[in-house]
Design an enzyme around this catalytic site. Sequence first.
Site, PDB file in Angstrom:
ATOM      1  N   GLU A   1      70.030 171.848 -98.585  1.00  0.00           N
ATOM      2  CA  GLU A   1      70.100 173.242 -98.444  1.00  0.00           C
ATOM      3  C   GLU A   1      69.616 173.775 -99.868  1.00  0.00           C
ATOM      4  O   GLU A   1      69.063 174.739 -99.731  1.00  0.00           O
ATOM      5  CB  GLU A   1      71.466 173.829 -98.342  1.00  0.00           C
ATOM      6  CG  GLU A   1      71.466 174.971 -97.627  1.00  0.00           C
ATOM      7  CD  GLU A   1      72.866 175.258 -96.710  1.00  0.00           C
ATOM      8  OE1 GLU A   1      73.362 174.601 -95.996  1.00  0.00           O
ATOM      9  OE2 GLU A   1      73.579 176.231 -97.545  1.00  0.00           O
ATOM     10  N   ASP A   2      70.047 173.219-100.970  1.00  0.00           N
ATOM     11  CA  ASP A   2      69.873 173.836-102.283  1.00  0.00           C
ATOM     12  C   ASP A   2      69.203 172.885-103.150  1.00  0.00           C
ATOM     13  O   ASP A   2      68.844 173.495-104.381  1.00  0.00           O
ATOM     14  CB  ASP A   2      71.285 173.883-103.000  1.00  0.00           C
ATOM     15  CG  ASP A   2      72.448 174.712-102.041  1.00  0.00           C
ATOM     16  OD1 ASP A   2      71.790 175.626-101.408  1.00  0.00           O
ATOM     17  OD2 ASP A   2      73.543 174.651-102.346  1.00  0.00           O
TER      18      ASP A   2
END
Length: 718
Positions: free
Chosen positions: A78-79
Site C-alpha cells: 500500500e505505502d
Amino acid sequence: MTDLLTDCFTDQIREINPRLNLDLIEKAYKLSLSAHKDQKRKSGEPYIRHPMAVAIILAEQKLDSVTIAAALLHDVLEDTPITLARLIEDFGEEIAQLVDGVTKIRTFEIKNREERQAETYRKMLLSMAKDIRVIIIKFADRLHNLRTLDALSPERIAAIASETLDIYAPLAHRLGMAKIKWELEDLAFKYLYPEDYKNVVAKVVGSRNEREKLIDSFTIPLRQKVASENITATIIGRPKHFYSIYRKMANATKSFEEIYDLLAIRVITSDLRACYAILGLVHSLWKPIADRFKDYISMPKSNGYQSLHTTVVGDSGNIVEIQIRTWEMNQVAEDGIAAHWLYKEGENSGFSTDDHQLAWLKNLIEWQKDLTDSAEFVEFFKIDLYHAEIFVFTPKGDLISLPKGATVLDFAFAVHTDLGIHCVGAKVDGKIEPLNTLLRSGFTVDILHSNSKTPSIDWLTDVHTPKGRSALRRWFKNTGKRESIDLGKKILRSHFNKLHLASPFSEFVPTLLSSLGINHLERLYELIGNGELPVARVMRYLNEHRKHQSMPSRVVSKIVNSIRPKSPGIIVGDTDNVMVRFANCCNPIPGDPITGFVTRGRGIVVHHADCPNLAYISRDEERLMSVSWDDHHDRQYFVSLEILATDRSGLLHDVTGVFSNFGADVIDGSLTTVRDQVRNIFKLKIQNKNQLKQIIDRLQKIKGIEKVTRTRDAGYGK
Ligand code: MN
C-alpha cells in the site's frame, strides 16, 4: 544500529514463542524496515514500529510464522514501491497473498469514499475466504491503530472508531473471536464516547469489593461441591467488558446497578460429561431461571461457540449467569476461527469446509455477488454481521440458523434456492402458515412447495435475509430476460405478418440490427419485449426498407436519426451531446422529475422518475444516471390525457377549445360512452409541463368534467 534493532526484535519474538521460524521473520522484518525507512507515523515515530507491533500482537496470540512475516510486510504494497511480484519472488505465494489480501483497493477511477470502502470490504471477504489469516492480520492491524490513535484528527479518530464498531468487531464476533472483539470494542468505545466510557469504567472499578463478594458467594460453594464429586474444574468470575455493559445499559435503559448479568462466572472442565455433571451441581445449589437455560453444546451457535448457559438465583437473591464448557470449547469461544492456527507451526492444513464460521463466510460471499450497489452491499453486510440468531429445525431435525426477523420464505431459501423459488407456504410446528410468517427459535418448519409456483415481485418484501433477497433478484433478472425475449418475439412476429412482405424476416435482420446498434437478434426481441424499443420503430424500418430498397443508406440514416434526436433537450452530466430518447412507457415532459437509464449501445432512455417500469429495470442500479432538462430547449413532447365526464352537447367542442387556446396540437383521440358517462383519451403535442398544468386546470373547470389525468400510455405512436 539496524542490526541491533533487528536482534532486539527477533529476541522479543523468540521470547514470546520460541518455536517460530525466526529466519523467515527476520527476513520479512528487514525488507519491511528498508521499505518503510523514510516514513514516519503521524505521531512522528518511525513507521516500522507499526508493523513490528502488529507482528508482536500476533505472536502473542500464538499465530504461526507465515502470519507474523505477512504482518511485518502488511503495509508495503500500500505505502511503498515494493510490488506483489517482488513479494512472491522473495517470500512465496502464501505470504504474498496474505499481504495483498490486507491491502486496500487502489483505484484511479473517481469514486466516492463509500464505494471505495465497499470494494475494500468485498476484497477483504474474498481474500478471507481464500485464507482466513487475512482477517486475523487485519484485526491486529486495527488493534494497534486503535491503541495509537491520539495523533490523528478528531474526524479520523471518529471514523476509525465507528468503522471498528460497525464492521470489525461484529466480524470478529461472527468468526467467534471473542477476545479480539472485546478489545476492539473497548478501544473504539473509549474514543467514540469518552464520557460514557469513563463513567462505566468508574462504576466497574468502584463496585469491585461488592462484586468480589458476590463472585465469592457463588464460586466458593461451587468449588467445594465440584471437589466433593471428584471433578476437576477451573472456576472464574469476572465482569463483562466495558462496551457490553454500556450496550446493555443503553438497550435496556437500565442503570448500572440494575444489570444483573454484569459478571459471568465461567466453569471450565476437562470433558463433555463433566460439563453436564457440573450443570446438575449448579442446579442443586441454586434455583435456575427456567427460560434462561441454553445448551449451546448440543446446539452450537453459527460462529462455533459451545457452552452451557444457566442463570441462577443466589442465596441473597442475586442473579448470575454461569457458563460451563470444556477447555477446547473455551479456546474456540475466545479465539474462534483463529484457534485453527494456534500452536500449529508448519502444519497449517486450514480447516474443514463444514466449519461453522466458514459456512457463514461462504454464504456471505455468495449473496454479495448480486449486490452491485455499494451502499446496498454495505447495508446488507452490516445486517448479516449484526443480527441476533434464531435456530429453526427442518422436519428431519437438521438445524438451520437464521437472523432474527427471518420469515418462512427466508427459511426456504436457506435450505435450498429451488425450495425458495417454488415455496407456497409452510407447516410451522404442524400448522399451515403463510410465507411471511416470522420464525422463532425452536420452530420446526416444513416447507410446502409446488414446481408450478414461481416468485411474485411482492416476495421481495417477505424475505429479510440477504441470501433470500439475492436469490430472488437473480431469479427475476434471469426469468425477466427470458420472458422479455419470448414476448418480443411474439410481438414482432405478429406485426411482421401483418405487413405481408414477400421476403422473410431474416433478410431484414442484419441491416436492421446494425441500424439499431444491436448485436444479437435475441437482444432485439428482449428490447421489444421489455418495452425499451417500440415495435413501431422496427415496423417503420421494415416498411421503408421495402419501399426504398434501392436507397438503403438513406433509410438507415433516417432510422438512426429517429433514434438519435440531435438535441432532445436533456442534459446528461454537463454535456448534451449524448444519445438520448424518451421512454415510451411514461413519456416524461419538461418539468417532470426524470431519471436516465443507460441502455447497452443505444444511449440513454429518459423515464419519468416515478415510472413503474423504471422500478423494474432499475434492478440494474449501475445503469441509472441522473439527467436534467435543458431549460433553453425548444422541442415538443407527447402526453396522453384521460378525461372522464358526464356527457352533454358541446362538451367535446369545449375541450378541444382549451387545447387550441393553450397551443397544444391534438395528435390522436378516442371516445367511449357508457350511458351518459364519457371517457376521452387525447394524445397531445406540448412544449412543457407548465403548459400541460394550465390545460389540466382549465379542463377541470369545464362543466360536466369529473376527472382529468395524465396517463402513461402515450407511446407506441398510433
Ligand atoms: Mn497497518
